[in-house]
Design an enzyme around this catalytic site. Structure first.
Site, mmCIF file in Angstrom:
data_model
loop_
_atom_site.group_PDB
_atom_site.id
_atom_site.type_symbol
_atom_site.label_atom_id
_atom_site.label_comp_id
_atom_site.label_asym_id
_atom_site.label_seq_id
_atom_site.Cartn_x
_atom_site.Cartn_y
_atom_site.Cartn_z
ATOM 1 N N HIS A 1 -2.675 6.873 4.452
ATOM 2 C CA HIS A 1 -1.493 6.000 4.647
ATOM 3 C C HIS A 1 -0.199 6.432 4.090
ATOM 4 C CE1 HIS A 1 -0.485 1.299 5.123
ATOM 5 N NE2 HIS A 1 -0.135 2.118 6.088
ATOM 6 N N LYS B 1 -0.108 -9.806 -3.803
ATOM 7 C CA LYS B 1 0.016 -8.758 -3.197
ATOM 8 C C LYS B 1 1.473 -8.910 -2.384
ATOM 9 C CE LYS B 1 -1.286 -5.762 1.152
ATOM 10 N NZ LYS B 1 -2.394 -5.857 1.956
ATOM 11 N N CYS C 1 0.759 -1.171 -0.194
ATOM 12 C CA CYS C 1 0.079 0.044 -0.021
ATOM 13 C C CYS C 1 0.794 1.400 0.119
ATOM 14 C CB CYS C 1 -1.034 -0.031 1.241
ATOM 15 S SG CYS C 1 -1.871 -1.512 1.175
#
Length: 593
Positions: A149, A380, A88
């Site tokens: 984030h 991921k 992320c």
């Protein structure tokens, strides 16, 4: 003495000058209006952890995503759209700045790969330029709804050095952090779970040791003073308090909502968050419909813990994850409906993507909780394999971009930065390396090929792979220098841990490197060899030379993911109320826990 002009009448020369001045003003006004008319509204929608294979327009025939599918039908769909990082924080940093995340220190050395706390001091440096900052300077309203984030504070609880409002956004509503399992009351620990388990074990062992000594002292088996026993017990208690002050309250410290600089909900209520995000996005569009706006909707879907409203629970064929995907599609549809209802569809440049591939290791006793990456290998956390970095890329601008067009050229999330800067009338910074390339010529059909000849794929600070788009032949070569070791062997992910590592014992270094031809083997199932590919050595050497040239553009920067930046600092923790009694249940209403 010459004749005078009649009283009350303007001299011809003065009258002509006035007409020229009025004409110039009218022309200038027309130019400004024309310039604004050419500036589209820009709506960017990013899902979290969505697999490219989760959407109907990318081949899924069991999940219902009609709104995103319609967006693809009405616009341009990219099939080789790539994240710049497989997790992320660094992926979003690259998206916002058009630069590889390591250029701003937003990448891991060997430790943490994403920011861990709202109360940490790491984050997107103030000297980085986001597309929001440039469009703000061009007169755009700039809003961010959803996940950030990218850090919050540096030195004090209110300096907000990393905050969205310090990076070009003039409005923010959402999560400064990211969803984690800890955000759900009673959820299994996710944030730094390994470290937390070790600290708990060390505490238990130390407490057991002190208790053993105390029993031995009581029974006369050990000759030690009670002062020593009590001192040891005090140290164990202090150790426990030190780590439990952060890890024991993850939900309260990290799972919060903010509006601009103010905390509005702490801890956040997952069941109401989706509705609040939608309301904020629609309200932003309505407030700014009479001026050019940039709205970045950074969805919390479909990251675990997969908070889904009752209306969508149990409705899909793929459990809780499928329910969450279908709710996400509904949210996207409602936002697009707001654009259309306000008469903005033809003047809005809309984009949909995900920050990286689906999370294969996300599972519980009921099954898979992460996304499906289609035919692509990996997921991921894997910086080299396609499944970790290949993401949806859908663009719509009716009347400007051709509807229903599908493009197979390699592109990057970093390309969005120069694209929206160009559309907004700004200039890309010339004082730094920009890795992205404008997609405008490709999307409009004035360019046949992507501007990227080479793309470099990192996992943390480690270069795992590079691709070469050989435009003359149409071949798309991929060279792997490192790959993660799957567990169990032969599986498609690292099921013995939460994510595959980037280095160390968890990866295999390849010398000579692995070579794939993605134009013929997109699943990366058949590595080529000198025996099967006559140009093997030529291709590997050409990509190797490109890697050398790329590395000459690198320079050291302060690491944002260092331990000193990552750890929780109570004086940096955003708080609703008086720290440490931070609590509010509704926007602007502090309350008792």
């Amino acid at each position: 003495m010459g004749p005078r002009a009649p009283r009350g009448r303007m001299a011809p020369a003065a009258r002509d000058s006035l007409w020229v001045l009025l004409l110039c003003l009218l022309l200038r006004t027309s130019e400004l209006q024309a310039a604004n008319a050419l500036k589209p509204n820009i709506l960017l929608i990013m899902a979290d952890d969505l697999g490219i294979g989760d959407l109907g327009c990318y081949g899924n025939d069991t999940l219902r995503t009609p709104n995103i599918d319609r967006l693809a039908e009405e616009g341009v769909k990219l099939t080789q759209h790539l994240a710049a990082a497989p997790v992320c924080t660094p992926s979003r940093s690259s998206f916002l700045t058009g630069r590889h995340s390591f250029r701003s220190g937003m990448e891991a050395d060997d430790g943490y790969r994403v920011l861990q706390w709202n109360g940490g001091s790491g984050g997107l440096p103030a000297n980085e330029t986001t597309f929001a900052r440039i469009l703000q300077q061009q007169g755009y309203a700039t809003g961010l709804i959803g996940k950030w984030h990218q850090g919050v504070n540096c030195e004090s609880r209110t300096d907000h050095c990393h905050h969205p409002l310090n990076h070009g956004f003039d409005y923010f509503y959402g999560m400064p952090f990211t969803l984690v399992n800890d955000c759900r009351p009673g959820g299994s620990p996710e944030l730094d779970a390994v470290t937390r388990a070790r600290l708990r074990l060390y505490t238990q062992m130390a407490a057991l040791g002190v208790l053993t000594v105390a029993v031995g002292k009581t029974c006369g088996l050990i000759s030690v003073s009670w002062k020593v026993v009590l001192g040891a017990a005090g140290l164990v208690f202090l150790f426990f308090v030190t780590w439990y002050a952060s890890f024991g309250f993850v939900r309260r410290w990290n799972c919060i909502l903010m509006r601009n600089h103010d905390v509005t909900e702490q801890p956040m209520v997952l069941e109401t968050t989706a509705g609040r995000m939608l309301h904020e996005a629609v309200s932003y569009i309505e407030r700014n419909k009479h001026r050019p706006f940039l709205l970045f909707v950074s969805l919390l879907h479909v990251h675990i813990p997969l908070a889904t409203t009752k209306h969508f629970l149990g409705k899909s064929q793929h459990g809780l994850y499928g329910d969450n995907v279908e709710e996400m599609d509904w949210l996207v549809g409602e936002i697009l409906k707001a654009v259309e209802v306000n008469g903005l569809k033809n003047t809005t440049f809309t984009y949909f993507t995900s920050d990286h591939g689906g999370h294969l290791e996300a599972r519980d006793e009921h099954g898979q909780l992460g996304g499906w990456n289609g035919i692509f290998r990996g997921g991921k956390g894997m910086g080299g394999w396609e499944g970790g970095i290949r993401v949806p890329g859908i663009f719509r601008w009716p009347g400007v971009l051709p509807a229903g067009r599908v493009m197979h050229e390699p592109t990057s999330l970093m390309d969005v930065f120069p694209t929206v800067v160009q559309l907004g009338g700004g200039d890309v910074p010339q004082d730094r390396v920009i890795d992205g390339r404008s997609l405008v010529p490709l999307l409009r059909g004035t360019a046949e090929h992507s501007a990227h000849e080479f793309l470099f794929h990192y996992c943390g600070k480690y270069l795992h792979a590079a691709r070469w788009h050989e435009k003359d032949s149409g071949r798309l070569w991929k060279v792997h220098y490192m790959t993660p070791r799957f567990h169990p062997e032969g599986a498609g992910a690292c099921y013995d841990r939460r994510l595959c590592p980037c280095s160390g014992d968890g990866v295999t270094q390849h010398s000579p490197p692995l070579l794939f031809d993605l134009s013929r083997d997109p699943s990366e199932a058949r590595p080529l060899s000198p025996g099967s590919e006559p140009r093997y050595h030529v291709v590997v050497a050409r990509v190797g030379e490109a890697v050398k040239q790329h590395r000459r553009t690198l320079s050291p920067v302060p690491p944002q993911f260092s331990l000193s930046n990552i750890i929780w600092k109570p004086w940096l923790q955003p708080c609703c109320g008086t720290f440490p009694l931070c609590a509010c249940r509704q926007d602007g209403d502090p309350s008792e826990t």
